[in-house]
Scaffold this motif. Sequence first.
Motif, PDB file in Angstrom:
ATOM      1  N   GLY A   1      19.990 100.431  19.397  1.00 46.50           N
ATOM      2  CA  GLY A   1      21.357 100.926  19.188  1.00 46.50           C
ATOM      3  C   GLY A   1      22.282 100.566  20.338  1.00 46.50           C
TER       4      GLY A   1
ATOM      5  N   GLY B   1      26.158 100.096  20.026  1.00 44.88           N
ATOM      6  CA  GLY B   1      26.992 101.257  19.716  1.00 44.88           C
ATOM      7  C   GLY B   1      27.637 101.817  20.981  1.00 44.88           C
TER       8      GLY B   1
ATOM      9  N   ILE C   1      27.197 104.774  23.105  1.00 45.10           N
ATOM     10  CA  ILE C   1      26.465 105.177  24.318  1.00 45.10           C
ATOM     11  C   ILE C   1      25.457 104.101  24.715  1.00 45.10           C
ATOM     12  CG2 ILE C   1      25.202 107.044  25.462  1.00 45.10           C
ATOM     13  CD1 ILE C   1      26.128 108.910  23.216  1.00 45.10           C
TER      14      ILE C   1
ATOM     15  N   ASP D   1      19.541  96.039  17.610  1.00 44.39           N
ATOM     16  CA  ASP D   1      20.567  96.787  16.878  1.00 44.39           C
ATOM     17  C   ASP D   1      20.725  96.154  15.493  1.00 44.39           C
ATOM     18  OD1 ASP D   1      23.201  98.695  18.017  1.00 44.39           O
ATOM     19  OD2 ASP D   1      23.283  97.797  16.005  1.00 44.39           O
TER      20      ASP D   1
ATOM     21  N   THR E   1      25.207  97.980  12.194  1.00 40.29           N
ATOM     22  CA  THR E   1      25.818  98.703  11.077  1.00 40.29           C
ATOM     23  C   THR E   1      27.329  98.709  11.329  1.00 40.29           C
ATOM     24  OG1 THR E   1      25.837 100.840  12.199  1.00 40.29           O
ATOM     25  CG2 THR E   1      23.809 100.254  11.001  1.00 40.29           C
TER      26      THR E   1
ATOM     27  N   ILE F   1      15.600  99.280  13.009  1.00 40.83           N
ATOM     28  CA  ILE F   1      14.425  99.960  13.595  1.00 40.83           C
ATOM     29  C   ILE F   1      13.462 100.443  12.499  1.00 40.83           C
ATOM     30  CG2 ILE F   1      15.464 100.627  15.810  1.00 40.83           C
ATOM     31  CD1 ILE F   1      15.744 103.515  14.583  1.00 40.83           C
TER      32      ILE F   1
ATOM     33  N   PHE G   1      18.499 104.860  21.109  1.00 39.37           N
ATOM     34  CA  PHE G   1      19.848 105.340  20.774  1.00 39.37           C
ATOM     35  C   PHE G   1      20.156 105.116  19.296  1.00 39.37           C
ATOM     36  CE2 PHE G   1      20.298 104.168  25.275  1.00 39.37           C
ATOM     37  CZ  PHE G   1      21.063 105.196  25.794  1.00 39.37           C
ATOM     38  N   ALA G   2      19.425 104.198  18.650  1.00 39.84           N
ATOM     39  CA  ALA G   2      19.800 103.781  17.288  1.00 39.84           C
ATOM     40  C   ALA G   2      19.806 104.972  16.349  1.00 39.84           C
ATOM     41  CB  ALA G   2      18.835 102.714  16.782  1.00 39.84           C
ATOM     42  N   ALA G   3      20.923 105.183  15.702  1.00 38.36           N
ATOM     43  CA  ALA G   3      21.029 106.313  14.780  1.00 38.36           C
ATOM     44  C   ALA G   3      22.304 106.190  13.972  1.00 38.36           C
ATOM     45  CB  ALA G   3      21.054 107.628  15.561  1.00 38.36           C
ATOM     46  N   GLU G   4      22.287 106.853  12.838  1.00 38.27           N
ATOM     47  CA  GLU G   4      23.540 107.177  12.166  1.00 38.27           C
ATOM     48  C   GLU G   4      24.040 108.409  12.902  1.00 38.27           C
ATOM     49  OE1 GLU G   4      25.237 105.725   9.751  1.00 38.27           O
ATOM     50  OE2 GLU G   4      23.821 104.073   9.589  1.00 38.27           O
ATOM     51  N   SER G   5      25.315 108.378  13.345  1.00 38.34           N
ATOM     52  CA  SER G   5      25.717 109.385  14.330  1.00 38.34           C
ATOM     53  C   SER G   5      26.904 110.259  13.927  1.00 38.34           C
ATOM     54  CB  SER G   5      26.049 108.679  15.653  1.00 38.34           C
ATOM     55  OG  SER G   5      27.228 107.899  15.501  1.00 38.34           O
TER      56      SER G   5
ATOM     57  N   THR H   1      17.142 106.203   8.953  1.00 35.91           N
ATOM     58  CA  THR H   1      17.233 105.630  10.310  1.00 35.91           C
ATOM     59  C   THR H   1      16.768 106.619  11.367  1.00 35.91           C
ATOM     60  OG1 THR H   1      18.972 104.055   9.814  1.00 35.91           O
ATOM     61  CG2 THR H   1      18.885 104.866  12.076  1.00 35.91           C
TER      62      THR H   1
ATOM     63  N   ASN I   1      28.710 116.433  23.562  1.00 36.77           N
ATOM     64  CA  ASN I   1      29.623 115.369  23.104  1.00 36.77           C
ATOM     65  C   ASN I   1      30.023 114.434  24.238  1.00 36.77           C
ATOM     66  OD1 ASN I   1      29.902 117.548  21.031  1.00 36.77           O
ATOM     67  ND2 ASN I   1      31.358 116.094  20.155  1.00 36.77           N
TER      68      ASN I   1
ATOM     69  N   LYS J   1      35.460 109.020  15.600  1.00 33.86           N
ATOM     70  CA  LYS J   1      35.193 110.261  16.324  1.00 33.86           C
ATOM     71  C   LYS J   1      36.484 110.850  16.896  1.00 33.86           C
ATOM     72  CE  LYS J   1      30.771 109.765  15.552  1.00 33.86           C
ATOM     73  NZ  LYS J   1      29.957 108.801  16.232  1.00 33.86           N
TER      74      LYS J   1
HETATM   75  P1  NAD Z   1      27.048 104.965  17.502  1.00 35.29           P
HETATM   76  O1  NAD Z   1      27.159 105.315  16.054  1.00 35.29           O
HETATM   77  O2  NAD Z   1      28.252 104.556  18.269  1.00 35.29           O
HETATM   78  O3  NAD Z   1      25.973 103.779  17.674  1.00 35.29           O
HETATM   79  C1  NAD Z   1      24.779 103.733  16.945  1.00 35.29           C
HETATM   80  C2  NAD Z   1      24.229 102.319  17.064  1.00 35.29           C
HETATM   81  O4  NAD Z   1      22.961 102.296  16.375  1.00 35.29           O
HETATM   82  C3  NAD Z   1      25.107 101.259  16.414  1.00 35.29           C
HETATM   83  O5  NAD Z   1      25.212 100.129  17.245  1.00 35.29           O
HETATM   84  C4  NAD Z   1      24.360 100.910  15.131  1.00 35.29           C
HETATM   85  O6  NAD Z   1      24.564  99.563  14.702  1.00 35.29           O
HETATM   86  C5  NAD Z   1      22.913 101.141  15.550  1.00 35.29           C
HETATM   87  N1  NAD Z   1      22.040 101.430  14.409  1.00 35.29           N
HETATM   88  C6  NAD Z   1      22.268 102.306  13.399  1.00 35.29           C
HETATM   89  N2  NAD Z   1      21.227 102.273  12.532  1.00 35.29           N
HETATM   90  C7  NAD Z   1      20.338 101.376  13.029  1.00 35.29           C
HETATM   91  C8  NAD Z   1      19.080 100.932  12.582  1.00 35.29           C
HETATM   92  N3  NAD Z   1      18.520 101.385  11.439  1.00 35.29           N
HETATM   93  N4  NAD Z   1      18.415 100.018  13.333  1.00 35.29           N
HETATM   94  C9  NAD Z   1      18.965  99.540  14.478  1.00 35.29           C
HETATM   95  N5  NAD Z   1      20.168  99.913  14.938  1.00 35.29           N
HETATM   96  C10 NAD Z   1      20.843 100.837  14.214  1.00 35.29           C
HETATM   97  O7  NAD Z   1      26.327 106.219  18.169  1.00 35.29           O
HETATM   98  P2  NAD Z   1      26.457 106.823  19.641  1.00 35.29           P
HETATM   99  O8  NAD Z   1      27.558 107.803  19.661  1.00 35.29           O
HETATM  100  O9  NAD Z   1      26.410 105.730  20.619  1.00 35.29           O
HETATM  101  O10 NAD Z   1      25.097 107.647  19.726  1.00 35.29           O
HETATM  102  C11 NAD Z   1      23.900 107.046  20.219  1.00 35.29           C
HETATM  103  C12 NAD Z   1      22.792 108.084  20.192  1.00 35.29           C
HETATM  104  O11 NAD Z   1      23.158 109.189  21.004  1.00 35.29           O
HETATM  105  C13 NAD Z   1      22.513 108.644  18.803  1.00 35.29           C
HETATM  106  O12 NAD Z   1      21.121 108.795  18.662  1.00 35.29           O
HETATM  107  C14 NAD Z   1      23.207 110.002  18.807  1.00 35.29           C
HETATM  108  O13 NAD Z   1      22.537 110.899  17.952  1.00 35.29           O
HETATM  109  C15 NAD Z   1      23.059 110.392  20.257  1.00 35.29           C
HETATM  110  N6  NAD Z   1      24.101 111.296  20.794  1.00 35.29           N
HETATM  111  C16 NAD Z   1      25.416 110.993  20.652  1.00 35.29           C
HETATM  112  C17 NAD Z   1      26.387 111.827  21.218  1.00 35.29           C
HETATM  113  C18 NAD Z   1      27.854 111.512  21.126  1.00 35.29           C
HETATM  114  O14 NAD Z   1      28.676 112.320  21.553  1.00 35.29           O
HETATM  115  N7  NAD Z   1      28.262 110.350  20.625  1.00 35.29           N
HETATM  116  C19 NAD Z   1      25.986 112.984  21.911  1.00 35.29           C
HETATM  117  C20 NAD Z   1      24.624 113.265  22.044  1.00 35.29           C
HETATM  118  C21 NAD Z   1      23.688 112.407  21.477  1.00 35.29           C
END
Ligand code: NAD
Length: 344
Positions: free
Chosen positions: A7, A10, A12, A33, A36, A60, A81-85, A100, A182, A192
């Motif tokens: 991830g 994305g 973070i 990554d 998405t 992933i 870090f990879a996630a739907e967020s 995911t 956050n 966001k």
């Molecule tokens: P984001 O949505 O900006 O980025 C997610 C990234 O993961 C993207 O680049 C996307 O292409 C990639 N991705 C999604 N599905 C994938 C898959 N199946 N395989 C490979 N890559 C994939 O998210 P973010 O805000 O950067 O968050 C990153 C992590 O931190 C997440 O796990 C989220 O739960 C966690 N988190 C976020 C926050 C926040 O405030 N943003 C706070 C605490 C925890």
Amino acid sequence: MTILVTGGAGFIGSNFVFHMLEKYPDYRIVCVDKLTYAGNLSTLKDVMNNPQFRFVKADICDRQAIYQLFEEEKPDIIVNFAAESHVDRSIENPEIFLQTNILGTQVLMDACRKYGITRYHQVSTDEVYGDLPLDRPDLFFTEETPIHTSSPYSSSKAGADLLVLAYHRTYGLPVTISRCSNNYGPYHFPEKLIPLMIINALADKPLPVYGEGLNVRDWLYVEDHCRAIDLIIHKGTVGEVYNVGGHNEMKNIDIVKLICEKLGKPESLITHVADRKGHDMRYAIDPTKIHRELGWLPETKFADGIEKTIQWYLTHREWWEEIISGDYQKYYEKMYGGREQFMV
Ligand code: NAD
Ligand code: TYD
């Protein structure tokens, strides 16, 4: 030392890639990554030619692709870090979140078991603890707070956390988990709260505040989160969970008003719209454990962080203009188009 960052295109994850390449010039950083809607290769353009960096486009959940990558790179540490967020998207379509966030985590950990690693780190969220009432400012989330989720997003993150701890107990996988509040800062996707309000305000568009806007979030500058993960993967205790947050609680409405003030835009742009379903009232992290055990403290005060963030959006228009010119328009129309007004 080879670190596999999932991830990393994305918000973070990319900030973490930059942090690690700068701080540890002798480490190899491999980013996987799926790209998405939330992943952006342009975010990584400055490091693409760095010989210590490799980008691989893969899902992933794709076991074959992930195993092949482990075979090629033999990573020491995985930071997932990879996630739907996005909570609102999880309310519209939960399934991809379960795929995911839970099954993808499983594939990564299976690869870790098969090929051997020194650490699997799961990037989780304070949202797994559910929410706190507004009238109990004395309450905070500790690592002992029971998991009690509200949205499909937070449920999928909680499911992954439980699986990570189960892989530790059952198979002895050396895992750690961080649960952060956050984040805000550069490369935050425009869906966001903070980037959405900055970008809409710049275009003199309505600023859609859900409900009364009294919900409280505990905001941390993204670089502070990256420093916390860096500490945990190097010095954290295997099998442990670490909460990450900087005691910076703010009401949504106050954030939006502050953005108006900083950009010289009128508060009349603020439009109260129908509330999010199941909307969590308050998040607040107790970061005592990571401070006591690893010496972590946040370095960026909110007043400075929000200033830097606004400046970044002002000076990186091409990054977000490209994003909002594509499918984002359809997303925005769907989420906000017919949304009724909320009377305050
Ligand atoms: P984001 O949505 O900006 O980025 C997610 C990234 O993961 C993207 O680049 C996307 O292409 C990639 N991705 C999604 N599905 C994938 C898959 N199946 N395989 C490979 N890559 C994939 O998210 P973010 O805000 O950067 O968050 C990153 C992590 O931190 C997440 O796990 C989220 O739960 C966690 N988190 C976020 C926050 C926040 O405030 N943003 C706070 C605490 C925890
Ligand atoms: P968000 O950035 O989606 O993060 P999270 O839901 O994971 O905390 O939202 C932060 C807060 O802002 C949350 O209480 C919902 C609110 N919000 C709005 O009021 N309007 C918006 O358009 C968005 C995206 C969020």
